[in-house]
Design a protein around this motif. Structure first.
Motif, short mmCIF file in Angstrom:
data_model
loop_
_atom_site.label_atom_id
_atom_site.label_comp_id
_atom_site.label_asym_id
_atom_site.label_seq_id
_atom_site.Cartn_x
_atom_site.Cartn_y
_atom_site.Cartn_z
N ASP A 174 3.64 8.34 -1.03
CA ASP A 174 4.08 8.31 0.29
C ASP A 174 5.33 8.34 0.58
OD1 ASP A 174 1.31 7.46 1.26
OD2 ASP A 174 1.90 5.65 0.00
N LYS B 223 5.09 11.39 3.02
CA LYS B 223 5.36 11.18 4.57
C LYS B 223 6.86 11.39 4.66
CE LYS B 223 4.38 10.54 8.62
NZ LYS B 223 3.92 11.48 9.58
N GLU C 86 4.08 3.85 9.20
CA GLU C 86 2.95 3.44 9.51
C GLU C 86 2.52 2.70 8.13
OE1 GLU C 86 -1.52 5.14 10.65
OE2 GLU C 86 0.13 6.20 11.16
N GLN C 87 1.83 1.24 8.43
CA GLN C 87 1.33 0.62 7.27
C GLN C 87 0.14 1.12 6.89
OE1 GLN C 87 2.46 -3.25 7.80
NE2 GLN C 87 2.04 -4.02 5.69
N LYS C 88 -0.09 1.23 5.60
CA LYS C 88 -1.52 1.74 5.03
C LYS C 88 -2.46 0.43 4.94
CE LYS C 88 -1.70 5.23 2.24
NZ LYS C 88 -1.44 6.08 0.96
N ASP C 89 -3.86 0.83 4.96
CA ASP C 89 -4.60 0.03 5.03
C ASP C 89 -4.98 -0.76 3.78
OD1 ASP C 89 -5.23 0.07 7.88
OD2 ASP C 89 -6.59 1.65 7.58
N GLY D 252 0.73 -1.25 0.00
CA GLY D 252 0.03 0.10 0.16
C GLY D 252 0.72 1.32 0.00
N LEU D 253 2.09 1.20 0.41
CA LEU D 253 3.08 2.35 0.24
C LEU D 253 3.36 2.62 -1.22
CD1 LEU D 253 5.22 2.06 3.32
CD2 LEU D 253 3.74 3.68 3.26
N ARG D 254 3.09 3.94 -1.55
CA ARG D 254 3.43 4.59 -3.00
C ARG D 254 4.98 4.96 -2.87
NH1 ARG D 254 -1.84 8.14 -2.71
NH2 ARG D 254 -0.59 8.46 -0.74
#
Length: 200
Positions: free
Chosen positions: A124, A159, A197-200, A82-84
């Motif tokens: 991200d 981020k 923080e891991q994305k949903d 989920g992290l871009r």
């Protein structure tokens, strides 16, 4: 998610004195450039997690000997859990070697990625080799940062901004961590671990 960020200096902690527990709990490894391809291949083999990389200005050997099993993210957006993650490697152009760019050339590379950023609804983590202009960069041309990296942070507010290129030994003003407009900046020289923080 624990990310090992590396750049510029092969860490003896892993390279010379490796033990299995040293990479325990690491979910992703990101190289910000100027590391031996054998070192990256070593880490991907022993960690069993993805190793992403951008090119540094001293990575000409990657053309003939790319790091086995690793993923180049230069000029692309790679999504991990989920992290871009967007990569723009290389340094300011100071001679005719590979992976060196003028400000105009780096800006052109970024503009080609805008449609992909739009499709992914932002980024991200921005991964580069060089720092951003006037944010812990050097005064000499080879270590001068890119203005366009500041503009990416202004526009998309990733981020994290991960880079290398400025070594701890270059200056007493070396900063491992900094912040700009809400983006956490990390100089990955040798090694450091960040928790994202891991994305949903």
């Amino acid at each position: 998610m624990k990310i090992l960020v590396i750049a510029d200096v092969e860490s003896p902690y892993y390279w010379d004195f490796y033990s299995e527990d040293k990479l325990k709990g690491i979910d992703l490894i990101i190289s910000c450039g100027d590391l031996a391809p054998q070192y990256l291949s070593f880490l991907v083999t022993l960690s069993h997690v993805p190793v992403l990389y951008v090119h540094g200005n001293h990575d000409g050997c990657y053309k003939d000997t790319p790091p086995d099993g690793c993923i180049c993210i230069d000029d692309r957006i790679y999504v991990h859990d989920g992290l871009r993650i967007m990569g723009l490697g290389g340094s300011m152009k100071y001679h005719t070697g590979p992976y060196q760019y003028t400000e105009k050339q780096m800006r052109r590379r970024f503009k080609k990625l805008i449609p992909r950023i739009f499709r992914h609804k932002g980024i991200d983590i921005l991964v580069t080799h060089s720092p951003a202009l006037k944010i812990n960069d050097g005064e000499d041309l080879p270590h001068k940062g890119f203005e366009v990296f500041r503009e990416i942070m202004d526009r998309y507010h990733p981020k994290y901004f991960l880079h290398g290129h400025v070594h701890k030994s270059y200056t007493s003003k070396f900063k491992r961590y900094d912040e700009y407009q809400g983006t956490i900046i990390v100089n990955g020289c040798e090694r450091c671990i960040i928790e994202v923080e891991q994305k949903d």
